[in-house]
Each structure stands twice: as C-alpha cells, then as structure tokens.
Write a protein that holds these residues in place. Structure first.
Motif, short mmCIF file in Angstrom:
data_model
loop_
_atom_site.label_atom_id
_atom_site.label_comp_id
_atom_site.label_asym_id
_atom_site.label_seq_id
_atom_site.Cartn_x
_atom_site.Cartn_y
_atom_site.Cartn_z
N UNK A 60 0.37 -1.37 -0.32
CA UNK A 60 -0.21 0.38 0.13
C UNK A 60 0.85 1.25 -0.21
N UNK A 61 1.82 1.43 0.65
CA UNK A 61 2.96 2.65 0.92
C UNK A 61 3.53 2.41 -0.15
N UNK A 62 3.66 1.40 -1.08
CA UNK A 62 4.49 1.51 -2.37
C UNK A 62 3.62 2.36 -3.26
N UNK A 63 2.88 1.94 -2.93
CA UNK A 63 1.73 2.49 -4.90
C UNK A 63 1.50 4.07 -4.10
N UNK A 64 1.39 4.00 -2.45
CA UNK A 64 1.03 5.41 -1.83
C UNK A 64 1.99 6.10 -2.91
N UNK A 65 3.16 6.21 -2.67
CA UNK A 65 4.31 6.71 -2.88
C UNK A 65 4.60 7.06 -4.18
N UNK A 66 4.73 6.07 -5.30
CA UNK A 66 4.69 5.46 -6.55
C UNK A 66 5.82 5.44 -6.31
N UNK A 67 6.08 3.78 -5.36
CA UNK A 67 7.52 3.53 -5.37
C UNK A 67 7.85 1.40 -5.71
N UNK A 68 8.68 0.51 -5.55
CA UNK A 68 8.39 -0.49 -6.06
C UNK A 68 8.39 -0.93 -3.91
N UNK A 69 7.66 -2.12 -3.80
CA UNK A 69 7.49 -2.54 -2.98
C UNK A 69 8.73 -2.76 -2.12
N UNK A 70 9.51 -3.61 -2.84
CA UNK A 70 11.16 -3.81 -2.36
C UNK A 70 11.75 -2.39 -2.19
N UNK A 71 12.09 -1.36 -2.59
CA UNK A 71 11.86 0.02 -2.34
C UNK A 71 11.20 0.91 -0.81
N UNK A 72 10.11 0.53 -0.11
CA UNK A 72 8.98 1.16 0.89
C UNK A 72 9.71 -0.26 1.60
N UNK A 73 10.30 -1.37 1.76
CA UNK A 73 11.06 -2.29 2.30
C UNK A 73 12.52 -1.33 2.75
N UNK A 74 13.49 -1.65 2.00
CA UNK A 74 14.55 -1.28 2.23
C UNK A 74 14.75 0.77 2.83
N UNK A 75 13.26 0.49 2.12
CA UNK A 75 13.50 2.37 3.04
C UNK A 75 13.39 2.50 4.23
N UNK A 76 12.06 1.16 4.50
CA UNK A 76 11.96 0.94 5.98
C UNK A 76 13.32 0.69 6.95
N UNK A 77 13.73 0.19 6.15
CA UNK A 77 15.40 -0.20 7.13
C UNK A 77 16.31 0.57 7.29
N UNK A 78 16.20 1.37 6.16
CA UNK A 78 16.95 2.42 6.31
C UNK A 78 16.07 3.85 7.46
N UNK A 79 15.48 3.55 7.58
CA UNK A 79 14.76 4.55 8.29
C UNK A 79 14.82 4.49 10.02
N UNK A 80 14.64 2.67 10.40
CA UNK A 80 15.18 1.85 11.34
C UNK A 80 16.31 2.43 11.95
N UNK A 81 17.08 2.33 10.97
CA UNK A 81 18.88 2.10 11.36
C UNK A 81 19.12 3.60 11.60
N UNK A 82 18.19 4.67 11.72
CA UNK A 82 18.46 5.69 11.24
C UNK A 82 18.33 6.24 12.99
N UNK A 83 17.25 6.47 12.81
CA UNK A 83 16.69 5.99 13.99
C UNK A 83 16.95 5.99 15.00
N UNK A 84 17.83 4.70 15.71
CA UNK A 84 18.38 3.95 15.98
C UNK A 84 19.48 4.52 16.67
N UNK A 85 20.32 4.64 15.28
CA UNK A 85 21.88 6.15 15.91
C UNK A 85 21.08 7.44 16.53
N UNK A 86 19.97 7.83 15.76
CA UNK A 86 20.47 9.41 16.49
C UNK A 86 19.32 9.60 16.91
#
Length: 93
Positions: A60-86
């Motif tokens: 659903x998020x991929x469709x809303x943002x106009x990205x692929x599902x794998x990009x959505x998963x990758x971006x979420x992983x990246x966001x969680x990693x950055x949040x943990x560090x910050x």
C-alpha cells in the motif's frame, strides 16, 4: 518410579516493587522520537510514517508513494537504522 512435580511459587502482584512505567519513561520521550523522525530523509520518513505509524502494508505504501514494494522495505530498514543511531546519540547528549 514416581515423578514429583516441581512446585513453582509466584510472588503476589501487590508485592512486586518493579515500576515498569518509571523505567520506560526514564529513557523514552515522544518528543525525542518525533525529533528523530523529522531528521530522516523525506523518502525514508514517508515510508516509516506510513508503515510503522499509520499501519499501511509495504504494498500500500509503495502504491501511495509511487515506488516499488522492495524500495518501501529498503527505506523502512534504512529509516529504522537511522532512528536507532540518532536516538542513541540524542540520549547521550
């Protein structure tokens, strides 16, 4: 041959002195989390907000943002990693 059952004794709830809320509040602050989320790159922030906060699926998020599902998963992983560090960095400040 008889096997005896091991007796387990539980402490009554009223006598348990552990206060989980105080432990939780001592390290977690909603403003701290919001501050960290706002520092995320826009794409990662959008996916994190849709999937982790609003409960959308990656599809659903991929469709809303106009990205692929794998990009959505990758971006979420990246966001969680950055949040943990910050958040770790903000807690040490």
């Amino acid at each position: 041959m008889q096997h005896s059952k091991k007796q387990i004794r539980f402490e009554p709830i009223e006598t348990n002195e552990s206060n989980t809320t105080e432990d939780f509040d001592s390290w977690f602050d909603a403003d701290l989390l919001d501050q960290a989320i706002q520092t995320l790159p826009s794409g990662s922030r959008a996916v994190f907000t849709l999937v982790s906060i609003e409960g959308y699926s990656h599809q659903e998020s991929a469709k809303l943002l106009g990205i692929s599902e794998s990009t959505s998963k990758s971006q979420l992983h990246y966001a969680k990693s950055l949040l943990k560090k910050r958040i770790t960095k903000l807690l040490q400040a």
